[in-house]
Structure formats: structure tokens, C-alpha cells
Design a protein around this motif. Structure first.
Motif, mmCIF file in Angstrom:
data_model
loop_
_atom_site.group_PDB
_atom_site.id
_atom_site.type_symbol
_atom_site.label_atom_id
_atom_site.label_comp_id
_atom_site.label_asym_id
_atom_site.label_seq_id
_atom_site.Cartn_x
_atom_site.Cartn_y
_atom_site.Cartn_z
ATOM 1 N N ASP A 74 0.854 -1.179 0.000
ATOM 2 C CA ASP A 74 0.000 0.000 0.000
ATOM 3 C C ASP A 74 0.894 1.233 0.000
ATOM 4 N N LEU A 75 0.846 2.004 -1.082
ATOM 5 C CA LEU A 75 1.667 3.224 -1.177
ATOM 6 C C LEU A 75 0.939 4.459 -0.657
ATOM 7 N N GLY A 76 -0.308 4.290 -0.257
ATOM 8 C CA GLY A 76 -1.075 5.434 0.239
ATOM 9 C C GLY A 76 -2.184 5.764 -0.737
ATOM 10 N N SER A 77 -2.483 7.047 -0.839
ATOM 11 C CA SER A 77 -3.564 7.465 -1.729
ATOM 12 C C SER A 77 -3.142 8.717 -2.485
ATOM 13 N N THR A 78 -3.938 9.010 -3.510
ATOM 14 C CA THR A 78 -3.674 10.186 -4.336
ATOM 15 C C THR A 78 -4.963 10.962 -4.538
ATOM 16 N N GLU A 79 -4.818 12.249 -4.753
ATOM 17 C CA GLU A 79 -5.947 13.091 -5.128
ATOM 18 C C GLU A 79 -5.931 13.383 -6.622
ATOM 19 N N VAL A 80 -4.914 12.872 -7.317
ATOM 20 C CA VAL A 80 -4.826 13.058 -8.763
ATOM 21 C C VAL A 80 -6.012 12.334 -9.397
ATOM 22 N N THR A 81 -6.731 13.024 -10.256
ATOM 23 C CA THR A 81 -7.885 12.401 -10.896
ATOM 24 C C THR A 81 -7.431 11.414 -11.963
ATOM 25 N N GLU A 82 -8.312 10.499 -12.298
ATOM 26 C CA GLU A 82 -7.990 9.518 -13.336
ATOM 27 C C GLU A 82 -7.722 10.210 -14.668
ATOM 28 N N LEU A 104 16.774 -3.129 -19.815
ATOM 29 C CA LEU A 104 16.592 -4.030 -18.678
ATOM 30 C C LEU A 104 17.195 -3.482 -17.387
ATOM 31 N N PHE A 105 18.384 -2.897 -17.452
ATOM 32 C CA PHE A 105 19.058 -2.447 -16.228
ATOM 33 C C PHE A 105 18.802 -0.982 -15.889
ATOM 34 N N GLU A 106 18.664 -0.129 -16.890
ATOM 35 C CA GLU A 106 18.615 1.313 -16.606
ATOM 36 C C GLU A 106 17.234 1.948 -16.703
ATOM 37 N N HIS A 107 16.331 1.370 -17.486
ATOM 38 C CA HIS A 107 15.058 2.050 -17.770
ATOM 39 C C HIS A 107 13.992 0.973 -17.968
ATOM 40 N N ASN A 108 13.429 0.498 -16.868
ATOM 41 C CA ASN A 108 12.592 -0.698 -16.901
ATOM 42 C C ASN A 108 11.274 -0.485 -16.160
ATOM 43 N N CYS A 109 10.577 -1.568 -15.904
ATOM 44 C CA CYS A 109 9.289 -1.488 -15.208
ATOM 45 C C CYS A 109 9.434 -0.831 -13.835
ATOM 46 N N ASN A 110 10.522 -1.109 -13.158
ATOM 47 C CA ASN A 110 10.715 -0.563 -11.811
ATOM 48 C C ASN A 110 11.034 0.930 -11.842
ATOM 49 N N THR A 111 11.758 1.370 -12.866
ATOM 50 C CA THR A 111 12.019 2.798 -13.047
ATOM 51 C C THR A 111 10.692 3.533 -13.248
ATOM 52 N N PHE A 112 9.864 2.968 -14.116
ATOM 53 C CA PHE A 112 8.541 3.531 -14.400
ATOM 54 C C PHE A 112 7.674 3.569 -13.142
ATOM 55 N N THR A 113 7.594 2.443 -12.459
ATOM 56 C CA THR A 113 6.747 2.352 -11.271
ATOM 57 C C THR A 113 7.192 3.336 -10.205
ATOM 58 N N ASN A 114 8.496 3.485 -10.037
ATOM 59 C CA ASN A 114 9.024 4.424 -9.056
ATOM 60 C C ASN A 114 8.621 5.859 -9.414
ATOM 61 N N GLU A 115 8.740 6.219 -10.679
ATOM 62 C CA GLU A 115 8.371 7.569 -11.118
ATOM 63 C C GLU A 115 6.876 7.824 -10.947
ATOM 64 N N VAL A 116 6.060 6.856 -11.328
ATOM 65 C CA VAL A 116 4.604 7.014 -11.223
ATOM 66 C C VAL A 116 4.175 7.065 -9.755
ATOM 67 N N ALA A 117 4.794 6.253 -8.909
ATOM 68 C CA ALA A 117 4.476 6.274 -7.475
ATOM 69 C C ALA A 117 4.749 7.654 -6.886
ATOM 70 N N GLN A 118 5.868 8.253 -7.287
ATOM 71 C CA GLN A 118 6.190 9.583 -6.780
ATOM 72 C C GLN A 118 5.215 10.629 -7.304
ATOM 73 N N PHE A 119 4.802 10.504 -8.560
ATOM 74 C CA PHE A 119 3.821 11.436 -9.128
ATOM 75 C C PHE A 119 2.504 11.358 -8.360
ATOM 76 N N LEU A 120 2.061 10.143 -8.066
ATOM 77 C CA LEU A 120 0.762 9.964 -7.423
ATOM 78 C C LEU A 120 0.784 10.215 -5.919
ATOM 79 N N THR A 121 1.857 9.777 -5.233
ATOM 80 C CA THR A 121 1.839 9.787 -3.764
ATOM 81 C C THR A 121 2.999 10.546 -3.120
ATOM 82 N N GLY A 122 4.027 10.869 -3.906
ATOM 83 C CA GLY A 122 5.218 11.476 -3.334
ATOM 84 C C GLY A 122 6.156 10.459 -2.708
#
Length: 169
Positions: A74-82, A104-122
Motif C-alpha cells: 500500500d503506497l497510500g492514496s492520491t488526489e490526482v484524478t484519473e 533491462l538495467f537502466e530504464h525498466n518497469c521498476n524505473t517507471f513504477t518508481n516515477e509514477v508512485a512519486q507522481f501519485l503519492t510522493g
């Protein structure tokens, strides 16, 4: 339609692509213990989003061939609308997270997920996930395998690609 001042739960889905093999073989092959080879995604607004060799993809939670995740955080919640989120994803799909930018090593699913998590929840995703590539590459075996591993693209089947103009949403 999004409700004013609504909040939306944000979950991190964590999958072990090795299905337990990393835990068993990493001490022998790498000389250090790895608990898994991690693929991550973000679940928000009732949909799972991830990045792979086809670009940004969305599906129902647990809807890829990977099945159910090993762990849900659980990363928390966001107020960003869909609506705003989908515009953000579309923009990322046209630029930073196009299919041809996957590495695979520098720009992957985890890089994306980390960026999106920060956008949504900080909040960032756990470091044991984002640090995995450098852990593997810090070993002689990891360095020896790098040319082969660099040619691998991970794209779990299932879902719709979200890439701006070609979006199926």
C-alpha cells in the motif's frame, strides 16, 4: 466522472519473474543472495499499469500472464484524478517510456513504477527493488552476463498499450 476532493488508493504490485529461482541460485551464481527478480506495477483507479517492451500497458489487476503478485504494498492514496493521470501516462508513453526506450538495467518497469508512485503519492518504491540491477552488475557473473541480459526485453502479455496517439483507452 471523478468526484471533487476524492482520494484513490495506490498499490504497488510486486512479482518475482524468477518464481523463486533467484533465491535458490543467486548465492551460487552471483555470490550473494537475491530474493527475486522483480517486476512491479502500479494499481490505481481499478487498473494495473506497467512498463515493458511494448511501452506502458494497462490491464485489470493481476490480469497479465504473471497472475497474482507475490506482494502488494500500500503506497497510500492520491488526489490526482484519473483523467489527469491518463494524460500524464499518455505523455510518458510518447516520450520517456516509449517501447524503444526500454533497457533491462537502466530504464525498466521498476524505473517507471518508481516515477509514477512519486507522481501519485510522493513516495518511492522500496530500494531493494530499484537497487537490484546495480546489485547484479556489481558481481563478476553479472558483468559477464550483461551483454546477454541487455538484449532481454520484459513485456508481460495481457492488457492494452498506452502510448499517446495509439492509445486503446
Amino acid at each position: 466522472m471523478d468526484q471533487p476532493n476524492a482520494t484513490y488508493a495506490v498499490k504497488l504490485y510486486i512479482y518475482d519473474l524468477s518464481r523463486g529461482m533467484a533465491r535458490q541460485l543467486s548465492p551460487i551464481m552471483l555470490g550473494k543472495q537475491l530474493d527475486g527478480i522483480w517486476h512491479t506495477s502500479i494499481v490505481v483507479y481499478g487498473e494495473e499499469f506497467f512498463f515493458g517492451g511494448e511501452g506502458i500497458t494497462g490491464c485489470s489487476p493481476g490480469g497479465t500472464l504473471l497472475g497474482e503478485p507475490n506482494t502488494i504494498v500500500d503506497l497510500g492514496s492520491t488526489e490526482v484524478t484519473e483523467e489527469i493521470f491518463m494524460e500524464y501516462l499518455s505523455s510518458l508513453g510518447e516520450s520517456t517510456y516509449r517501447a524503444d526506450r526500454y533497457r533491462l538495467f537502466e530504464h525498466n518497469c521498476n524505473t517507471f513504477t518508481n516515477e509514477v508512485a512519486q507522481f501519485l503519492t510522493g513516495r518511492k518504491i522500496p530500494a531493494y527493488i530499484t537497487d537490484l540491477p546495480s546489485e547484479v552488475l556489481s558481481t563478476p557473473f553479472g558483468q559477464a552476463l550483461r551483454p546477454l541480459l541487455d538484449s532481454i526485453t520484459i513485456a508481460p502479455p495481457g492488457g492494452n498499450v498506452i502510448n499517446g496517439q495509439d492509445s486503446q483507452r
